[in-house]
Design a protein around this motif. Structure first.
Motif, short mmCIF file in Angstrom:
data_model
loop_
_atom_site.label_atom_id
_atom_site.label_comp_id
_atom_site.label_asym_id
_atom_site.label_seq_id
_atom_site.Cartn_x
_atom_site.Cartn_y
_atom_site.Cartn_z
N THR A 1 0.83 -1.21 0.00
CA THR A 1 0.00 0.00 0.00
C THR A 1 0.86 1.26 0.00
O THR A 1 0.55 2.23 -0.70
CB THR A 1 -0.96 -0.01 1.21
OG1 THR A 1 -1.73 -1.22 1.18
CG2 THR A 1 -1.91 1.18 1.17
N ARG A 2 1.96 1.24 0.75
CA ARG A 2 2.87 2.39 0.76
C ARG A 2 3.46 2.63 -0.63
O ARG A 2 3.51 3.76 -1.13
CB ARG A 2 3.98 2.17 1.78
CG ARG A 2 4.96 3.34 1.87
CD ARG A 2 6.03 3.12 2.91
NE ARG A 2 5.46 3.29 4.23
CZ ARG A 2 5.58 2.40 5.23
NH1 ARG A 2 6.26 1.29 5.05
NH2 ARG A 2 5.03 2.63 6.39
N LYS B 1 2.17 1.73 -3.49
CA LYS B 1 1.09 2.21 -4.34
C LYS B 1 0.83 3.70 -4.11
O LYS B 1 0.66 4.47 -5.05
CB LYS B 1 -0.18 1.41 -4.06
CG LYS B 1 -1.36 1.81 -4.92
CD LYS B 1 -2.56 0.94 -4.62
CE LYS B 1 -3.74 1.34 -5.48
NZ LYS B 1 -4.90 0.48 -5.25
N MET B 2 0.82 4.12 -2.85
CA MET B 2 0.58 5.52 -2.53
C MET B 2 1.70 6.41 -3.10
O MET B 2 1.42 7.45 -3.68
CB MET B 2 0.50 5.71 -1.02
CG MET B 2 0.16 7.14 -0.61
SD MET B 2 0.26 7.42 1.16
CE MET B 2 2.02 7.31 1.42
N TRP C 1 1.18 9.25 -5.85
CA TRP C 1 1.59 10.61 -5.49
C TRP C 1 2.51 11.20 -6.55
O TRP C 1 2.36 12.34 -6.94
CB TRP C 1 2.27 10.60 -4.12
CG TRP C 1 2.72 11.95 -3.68
CD1 TRP C 1 1.96 12.92 -3.12
CD2 TRP C 1 4.05 12.47 -3.77
NE1 TRP C 1 2.73 14.03 -2.84
CE2 TRP C 1 4.02 13.78 -3.23
CE3 TRP C 1 5.26 11.97 -4.24
CZ2 TRP C 1 5.15 14.57 -3.17
CZ3 TRP C 1 6.38 12.77 -4.17
CH2 TRP C 1 6.31 14.05 -3.64
N HIS D 1 -0.11 15.25 -4.38
CA HIS D 1 -0.55 14.89 -3.04
C HIS D 1 -2.01 15.21 -2.73
O HIS D 1 -2.54 14.75 -1.72
CB HIS D 1 0.37 15.52 -1.99
CG HIS D 1 0.30 17.01 -1.95
ND1 HIS D 1 0.99 17.79 -2.84
CD2 HIS D 1 -0.37 17.85 -1.14
CE1 HIS D 1 0.75 19.06 -2.58
NE2 HIS D 1 -0.07 19.13 -1.56
N VAL E 1 -4.96 9.32 -4.15
CA VAL E 1 -3.80 9.33 -3.26
C VAL E 1 -4.27 9.42 -1.81
O VAL E 1 -3.80 8.68 -0.94
CB VAL E 1 -2.83 10.49 -3.59
CG1 VAL E 1 -1.70 10.57 -2.57
CG2 VAL E 1 -2.28 10.34 -5.00
N VAL F 1 -5.78 6.06 -0.66
CA VAL F 1 -4.76 5.05 -0.37
C VAL F 1 -4.03 5.41 0.93
O VAL F 1 -3.69 4.54 1.74
CB VAL F 1 -3.76 4.90 -1.55
CG1 VAL F 1 -2.62 3.97 -1.19
CG2 VAL F 1 -4.49 4.38 -2.77
N SER F 2 -3.83 6.70 1.17
CA SER F 2 -3.19 7.15 2.41
C SER F 2 -4.03 6.77 3.62
O SER F 2 -3.51 6.32 4.64
CB SER F 2 -2.98 8.66 2.36
OG SER F 2 -2.44 9.12 3.57
N LEU G 1 -3.65 3.10 4.19
CA LEU G 1 -2.35 2.84 4.80
C LEU G 1 -2.38 3.18 6.29
O LEU G 1 -1.88 2.41 7.12
CB LEU G 1 -1.26 3.65 4.10
CG LEU G 1 0.16 3.51 4.62
CD1 LEU G 1 0.63 2.07 4.56
CD2 LEU G 1 1.10 4.42 3.84
#
Length: 67
Positions: free
Chosen positions: A17-18, A20-21, A25, A30, A35, A38-39, A42
């Motif tokens: 996931t990190r 992907k984010m 981004w 941002h 984004v 997904v954040s 996460l």
């Protein structure tokens, strides 16, 4: 699922996931809604990981106090 297996699975999900984010981004910036979504995902994964490790640490601390 045992806590150890769940922690391993969460670590993997967090890493995926990190990545992907970060990729989103870089592509979209941002403030893009994807984004941010997904954040949030996460954050929830990290919170779950910390919750499990906190509970595990608490149980082990209590065992030490009983002995």
């Amino acid at each position: 699922m045992s806590h150890l297996k769940e922690l391993r699975a969460l670590k993997n999900q967090i890493a995926v996931t990190r990545a992907k984010m970060i990729e989103l981004w870089r592509q979209r910036g941002h403030t893009d809604p994807d984004v941010l979504a997904v954040s949030i995902k996460l954050d929830k994964l990290i919170n779950r990981y910390q919750q499990i490790t906190y509970l595990k640490d608490n149980r082990e601390s209590r065992k030490l106090l009983v002995v």
